[in-house]
Motif scaffolding. Structure first.
Motif, mmCIF file in Angstrom:
data_model
loop_
_atom_site.group_PDB
_atom_site.id
_atom_site.type_symbol
_atom_site.label_atom_id
_atom_site.label_comp_id
_atom_site.label_asym_id
_atom_site.label_seq_id
_atom_site.Cartn_x
_atom_site.Cartn_y
_atom_site.Cartn_z
ATOM 1 N N GLU A 1 0.810 -1.201 0.000
ATOM 2 C CA GLU A 1 0.000 0.000 0.000
ATOM 3 C C GLU A 1 0.856 1.268 0.000
ATOM 4 O OE1 GLU A 1 -2.527 -0.307 3.353
ATOM 5 O OE2 GLU A 1 -3.461 -2.191 2.718
ATOM 6 N N SER A 2 2.054 1.175 -0.541
ATOM 7 C CA SER A 2 2.986 2.294 -0.476
ATOM 8 C C SER A 2 2.519 3.519 -1.232
ATOM 9 C CB SER A 2 4.360 1.851 -0.993
ATOM 10 O OG SER A 2 4.248 1.403 -2.330
ATOM 11 N N ASP A 3 1.540 3.374 -2.186
ATOM 12 C CA ASP A 3 1.065 4.517 -2.955
ATOM 13 C C ASP A 3 -0.119 5.200 -2.291
ATOM 14 O OD1 ASP A 3 2.973 4.072 -4.892
ATOM 15 O OD2 ASP A 3 1.682 2.734 -6.059
ATOM 16 N N SER A 4 -0.575 4.728 -1.145
ATOM 17 C CA SER A 4 -1.725 5.291 -0.466
ATOM 18 C C SER A 4 -1.357 6.598 0.221
ATOM 19 C CB SER A 4 -2.253 4.284 0.563
ATOM 20 O OG SER A 4 -3.195 4.876 1.405
ATOM 21 N N ALA A 5 -2.421 7.392 0.581
ATOM 22 C CA ALA A 5 -2.194 8.610 1.350
ATOM 23 C C ALA A 5 -1.691 8.281 2.750
ATOM 24 C CB ALA A 5 -3.473 9.427 1.428
ATOM 25 N N PHE A 6 -1.946 7.057 3.196
ATOM 26 C CA PHE A 6 -1.448 6.588 4.482
ATOM 27 C C PHE A 6 -0.254 5.664 4.257
ATOM 28 C CE2 PHE A 6 -5.907 7.543 5.070
ATOM 29 C CZ PHE A 6 -5.939 8.231 6.275
ATOM 30 N N SER A 7 0.722 5.769 5.126
ATOM 31 C CA SER A 7 1.867 4.853 5.054
ATOM 32 C C SER A 7 2.230 4.408 6.459
ATOM 33 C CB SER A 7 3.069 5.518 4.383
ATOM 34 O OG SER A 7 3.512 6.641 5.119
ATOM 35 N N LEU A 8 2.696 3.184 6.568
ATOM 36 C CA LEU A 8 3.122 2.619 7.837
ATOM 37 C C LEU A 8 4.492 1.996 7.645
ATOM 38 C CD1 LEU A 8 2.297 1.999 10.794
ATOM 39 C CD2 LEU A 8 1.462 -0.214 9.958
ATOM 40 N N ASN A 9 5.425 2.424 8.458
ATOM 41 C CA ASN A 9 6.787 1.898 8.418
ATOM 42 C C ASN A 9 7.228 1.563 9.827
ATOM 43 O OD1 ASN A 9 6.688 4.394 6.263
ATOM 44 N ND2 ASN A 9 7.674 2.587 5.406
ATOM 45 N N GLY A 10 8.285 0.841 9.912
ATOM 46 C CA GLY A 10 8.772 0.497 11.236
ATOM 47 C C GLY A 10 10.223 0.093 11.231
ATOM 48 N N PHE A 11 10.751 -0.082 12.432
ATOM 49 C CA PHE A 11 12.138 -0.494 12.600
ATOM 50 C C PHE A 11 12.264 -1.260 13.896
ATOM 51 C CE2 PHE A 11 11.592 3.664 14.493
ATOM 52 C CZ PHE A 11 12.210 3.556 15.721
ATOM 53 N N GLY A 12 13.303 -2.029 14.002
ATOM 54 C CA GLY A 12 13.511 -2.768 15.229
ATOM 55 C C GLY A 12 14.922 -3.295 15.339
ATOM 56 N N THR A 13 15.289 -3.605 16.551
ATOM 57 C CA THR A 13 16.598 -4.202 16.837
ATOM 58 C C THR A 13 16.430 -5.219 17.950
ATOM 59 O OG1 THR A 13 17.854 -2.206 16.246
ATOM 60 C CG2 THR A 13 18.943 -3.793 17.681
ATOM 61 N N PHE A 14 16.985 -6.392 17.750
ATOM 62 C CA PHE A 14 17.205 -7.291 18.880
ATOM 63 C C PHE A 14 18.702 -7.338 19.082
ATOM 64 C CE2 PHE A 14 18.456 -11.440 20.535
ATOM 65 C CZ PHE A 14 17.917 -11.296 21.804
ATOM 66 N N GLY A 15 19.152 -6.894 20.256
ATOM 67 C CA GLY A 15 20.583 -6.815 20.503
ATOM 68 C C GLY A 15 20.988 -7.523 21.773
ATOM 69 N N LEU A 16 22.068 -8.254 21.711
ATOM 70 C CA LEU A 16 22.669 -8.891 22.868
ATOM 71 C C LEU A 16 24.023 -8.241 23.141
ATOM 72 C CD1 LEU A 16 21.985 -12.672 22.137
ATOM 73 C CD2 LEU A 16 20.903 -11.284 23.921
#
Length: 408
Positions: free
Chosen positions: A38-53
């Motif tokens: 849905e990247s062409d929509s007026a709405f966009s949702l993105n995210g990021f994450g890290t699992f770190g030891l």
């Protein structure tokens, strides 16, 4: 299924963060495909994450990512300090207006992973080269400071601590304005911001409330080809004192005198942050050089100078890198009592760190990074470590880290 398996195994290693890891894996697997579709929509949702030891070679101090964290890691492997999950939604209301909200879950001042709204602002572009924002904004005291928790955007496991430790500020309530101008064959960018802090900084089992403390600053940046140079300035005026009295009472059973309390006061004092950064990024080469000077207005906190240099070279999907960082604070040497001197020692830093690592971008939008930090400092260098054993700490330790970073 590779990512899901990594998170499940990590949860078994560190039960403390099991809920965060399961959530991170589930969000990545469930949300990424529809978001991309849905990247062409007026709405966009993105995210990021890290699992770190991470783990160190000593239990005489606990190593932290920065001073926003109340506890750190020692000789045992832990996912406490580097693990994070963030989701950002944007609504493109019109070509000129945009609304952005970002929520993150990370280890906080209150020893929890309670999700927090880190960004929440309205952006208005009256002209193509002018941008205005208002709401809850990320702080940009130093170059790259507003993206410190997006591990995928950094070559290293975490931003070099000797340089970034002094920034526990992640957002402000306020506004900023940025303008871009073409200059020669590059782009000149200027930005100014003003707002109030909404955060707290842990001090032993207490918190230093810095909510309502006004912040202001700005930067001037020039980008041309692979080069990016930025000079910045910012300051904060603290509205509350450090909770020194209750900390001393609990830790060593000492009552803080009125004279010492007045000497160590932080309310209505101002701290100034100056920095200069240079980044080069072309082809397989990446290089960064950063310098800062922090001038503290309170006797309780030592002024400091710090910096780092970093270079990496990419070969296929693998990027080895090598860096060096340092920090040196200046002792004021005029404490009115032994108790005041004891408190002042907590903000002293005199150390150098050599770090080396390897980043592997093994699939799209996912990277694994392994890093070693060799910290060599004076025994008096206690900042910003937690649970320090001053009688045994010699200023030396090695830190070993492994992270899985992703964006979607």
């Amino acid at each position: 299924m590779m990512i899901a398996n990594l998170f499940r195994r990590a949860a078994r290693v560190c039960p403390l963060n099991r809920s965060l890891l399961v959530l991170a894996g589930s969000v990545f697997l469930a949300v990424a495909p529809p978001v991309l579709a849905e990247s062409d929509s007026a709405f966009s949702l993105n995210g990021f994450g890290t699992f770190g030891l991470a783990r160190t070679t000593t239990d005489n101090v606990e190593f932290v990512r920065d001073i926003s964290q109340p506890r750190g890691v020692g000789k045992d492997w832990s996912a406490l300090i580097d693990s994070v999950l963030g989701v950002q939604g944007a609504w493109h209301i019109s070509p000129q207006f945009e609304a952005v909200v970002q929520a993150t879950s990370r280890y906080r001042y209150d020893k929890t992973f309670t999700p927090d709204i880190s960004w929440g602002f309205i952006k208005y572009n009256p002209t193509p080269n002018l941008s205005l924002r208002a709401g809850r904004l990320g702080t940009e005291f130093f170059m790259m400071a507003d993206s410190r928790w997006v591990g995928y955007s950094f070559l290293t496991v975490r931003p070099p601590g000797d340089y970034f430790w002094y920034l526990p500020f992640y957002s402000i309530h306020g506004a900023d304005a940025a303008i871009n101008l073409s200059l020669e064959e590059g782009v000149l960018r200027a930005k100014a911001f003003y707002g109030h802090s909404n955060g707290k900084i842990p001090l032993a089992d207490e918190q230093w409330d810095i909510a309502g403390s006004p912040m202001l600053g700005g930067y001037l940046e020039y980008q041309r080809g692979p080069w990016q140079v930025r000079a910045s300035y910012a300051n904060i005026e603290f509205k509350n004192d450090l909770p020194i009295a209750p900390v001393l009472k609990k830790a060593v059973g000492v009552t803080l005198s009125a004279q010492d309390a007045a000497f160590l006061a932080t309310h209505d004092t101002r701290t100034h942050y100056y920095s200069l950064g240079v980044v080069y990024d072309r082809g397989p080469w990446q290089a960064q050089v950063m310098l800062n000077h922090i001038e503290q207005g309170s006797q309780a906190l030592e002024s400091s100078d710090g910096g780092y240099a970093l270079v990496g070279y990419r070969v296929g999907e693998v990027t080895p890198y090598l860096g060096y960082s340092w920090v040196l604070s200046r002792s004021r040497g005029n404490a009115p009592s032994a108790i005041a001197a004891y408190v002042m020692q907590d903000s002293h830093a005199d150390q150098q760190t050599t770090f080396a690592g390897l980043r592997w971008d093994f699939v799209r939008n996912v990277a694994v990074t392994a890093q070693w930090d060799g910290i060599r400092g004076e025994a008096s260098s206690l900042f910003p470590y937690r649970q320090d054993n001053r009688a045994r700490w010699d200023g030396r330790m090695d830190v070993f880290s492994l992270t899985v970073d992703f964006v979607f």
